[in-house]
Design a protein around this motif. Structure first.
Motif, short mmCIF file in Angstrom:
data_model
loop_
_atom_site.label_atom_id
_atom_site.label_comp_id
_atom_site.label_asym_id
_atom_site.label_seq_id
_atom_site.Cartn_x
_atom_site.Cartn_y
_atom_site.Cartn_z
N SER A 1 42.95 43.28 44.26
CA SER A 1 42.93 44.36 45.26
C SER A 1 44.35 44.79 45.62
O SER A 1 44.62 45.98 45.76
N VAL A 2 45.24 43.80 45.78
CA VAL A 2 46.62 44.14 46.13
C VAL A 2 47.21 45.05 45.05
O VAL A 2 47.86 46.06 45.35
N ILE A 3 46.96 44.72 43.78
CA ILE A 3 47.49 45.54 42.68
C ILE A 3 46.94 46.96 42.78
O ILE A 3 47.68 47.94 42.74
N ALA A 4 45.63 47.06 42.92
CA ALA A 4 45.01 48.39 42.95
C ALA A 4 45.52 49.22 44.12
O ALA A 4 45.91 50.38 43.96
N PHE A 5 45.57 48.60 45.31
CA PHE A 5 46.01 49.35 46.50
C PHE A 5 47.49 49.73 46.41
O PHE A 5 47.88 50.84 46.78
N PRO B 1 39.16 57.71 40.54
CA PRO B 1 38.75 57.14 41.83
C PRO B 1 39.29 55.73 42.03
O PRO B 1 39.37 54.94 41.09
N LEU B 2 39.66 55.44 43.26
CA LEU B 2 40.19 54.12 43.59
C LEU B 2 39.18 53.03 43.26
O LEU B 2 39.54 51.98 42.71
N ILE C 1 38.08 48.43 37.17
CA ILE C 1 38.77 48.21 35.88
C ILE C 1 39.66 46.97 35.97
O ILE C 1 39.64 46.11 35.10
N ILE C 2 40.40 46.86 37.08
CA ILE C 2 41.34 45.75 37.20
C ILE C 2 40.59 44.42 37.34
O ILE C 2 40.93 43.43 36.70
N SER D 1 38.25 48.39 52.62
CA SER D 1 36.83 48.03 52.64
C SER D 1 36.24 48.06 51.23
O SER D 1 35.23 47.42 50.95
N LEU D 2 36.89 48.80 50.33
CA LEU D 2 36.41 48.85 48.94
C LEU D 2 36.53 47.48 48.26
O LEU D 2 35.85 47.20 47.28
#
Lengths: 224, 244
Positions: free
Chosen positions: A95-99, A70-71, A77-78, A165-166
């Protein structure tokens, strides 16, 4: 009458407060993550259609992990997990890394399929003119593949607008988090969450319009 | 002079070409004929390295390339391809580019010609093939015959030493076929060096200086149409006349 006046006032007063983080966080976060994600996606797609065995293994592993978890968990985690390993990231950067990683994994499949959908004769026509692999790719294949991949890529793009929004969960003060704060103060969750939903809807509507324009532009010279 | 020596090509276990020796004379039109699956198209594709031969040598005006199953350098492949022009059975025009865009693509990208110069030469080619008024049309707006003529102009734009045609009219109906065949005939008369794979025997008779009959990956016989027509090999005589 009293109540509806108060609601109207609340909507009007909160509108700019909610829209502002949309303009300074949601939109830039979406655009930057999507651009980086798209670059990752193209590189991964090219590796996937190549003969580079080791890189192919690595990129398949990457796609497998990102698509299979899941995102929200990845974001946690990050941002919350990595500090234990000595890597502390700014919430926005995390957030930028995850997205980006997410867009990269999902869209790599889109782009791979789009490239493979272009007839082999197109490669051969470019080859026979003496063009290099990357010249054929850039000038002949990708422009045609772009047209095929526009609808699924915009799906990913629009999905990303909403997924940002996450980031509220890791203290990024984007639209949803700001709305949550106002809702907590005013005790009007229904109205405020509907209001923020409406703003997301507007953002996505604009993107849908851009998609139609892009499709129109790229369909030049090609049978529909 | 284009010299092919001892060239072999296999796909997996099946040997498609077996020790081909062939000299293609400059300014001549060479027509390759033979039954389906005989290896004609593969031979043509080996000449511009769309297929890499497993063994043998290619020598185009002194530029020699040897094959021994190892990887051939990209630079060598590109050098050879720049000297050969290919016209495909299915045209393979770039659908996202206009007729003019298709023709200037090679000169601009590969030969690094300035755009205005490339356009000037492309217009000349368009005049030559009689499609100047179609320069801004996209491939799907053109008939099959017009598309193939544009594809021929695209191949000519690179000023190749040798022009290769892979069944150039197989995808066309008889009416459209004529305009393409007469263009090829014109080029043949202008002494371009041409190699054509075709099933049109009447056309082969008309344009060929040399006919190569190939079967099961081997050159069975070569010579002028008249020579082959008097071949002691009945199969070749039959083949030449069966399709007229």
């Amino acid at each position: 009458m009293q109540i509806s006046d108060r609601i109207l006032e609340l909507i009007i007063n909160s509108f700019w407060t909610i829209l502002k983080p949309g303009l300074i966080y949601t939109i830039p976060l979406t655009l930057i993550s999507f651009m980086i994600g798209l670059i990752i996606a193209i590189i991964v797609a090219l590796i996937q259609i190549s003969n580079l065995r080791i890189l192919k293994g690595i990129t398949s592993f990457y796609v497998w992990i990102i698509r299979g978890t899941p995102l929200l968990v990845q974001i946690f985690i990050i941002f919350y997990g990595l500090p234990s390993a000595g890597v502390t990231l700014e919430p926005l950067f995390a957030s930028v890394i995850a997205f980006s990683l997410n867009v990269g994994a999902y869209s790599s499949e889109t782009i791979r399929a789009a490239i493979l959908s272009i007839h082999k004769g197109q490669w051969e026509a470019g080859d026979s003119l003496g063009m290099t692999y990357f010249q054929v790719l850039r000038r002949i294949i990708l422009p045609q593949a772009a047209k095929v991949s526009i609808p699924p890529l915009f799906n990913a793009f629009i999905g990303l607008v909403k997924d940002t929004s996450l980031a509220a969960n890791i203290t990024v003060a984007e639209m949803f988090m700001v709305t949550q704060r106002i809702a907590a103060k005013t005790y009007e969750p229904l109205i405020l969450y509907c209001e923020v939903a409406f703003i997301y809807l507007m953002f996505c509507t604009i993107l849908s319009k851009i998609q139609s324009k892009a499709e129109e532009k790229l369909s030049i010279g090609q049978k529909i | 002079m284009f010299v092919i020596k001892d060239l072999s090509k296999s796909f997996g276990d099946s040997r498609i070409l077996k020790n081909i020796h062939l000299t293609i004379k400059p300014n001549h039109t060479t027509v390759i004929i033979g039954p389906s699956g005989s290896g004609k198209t593969t031979l043509l594709r080996c000449i511009n390295l769309l297929e890499i031969p497993n063994s043998g040598t290619l020598d185009l005006n002194g530029d020699k390339l040897s094959f021994n199953g190892e990887r051939v350098s990209k630079k060598d492949i590109l050098t050879l391809r720049k000297k050969t022009g290919m016209v495909f059975q299915g045209f393979n025009l770039f659908p996202h580019k206009t007729a003019l865009g298709n023709i200037i693509e090679g000169p601009i990208t590969v030969l690094k010609q300035p755009k205005d110069e490339a356009i000037k030469e492309a217009i000349k080619l368009l005049k030559k093939i009689g499609l100047e008024d179609k320069k801004d049309s996209y491939p799907h707006q053109l008939s099959g015959g017009q598309q193939q003529r544009i594809a021929i102009a695209r191949a000519l734009s690179m000023k190749p030493d040798i022009l290769l045609f892979d069944e150039p009219t197989s995808a066309l109906d008889p009416e459209l076929e004529i305009e393409v065949l007469s263009l090829i005939k014109e080029l043949s008369e202008e002494n371009y060096t041409i190699v054509i794979v075709t099933h049109k025997m009447s056309f082969a008779k008309e344009v060929s200086d040399t006919i190569i009959f190939i079967d099961k990956g081997e050159i069975i016989e070569q010579g002028t149409y008249e020579e082959l027509n008097e071949s002691p090999n009945a199969r070749i005589r039959q083949f030449l006349n069966a399709f007229n």
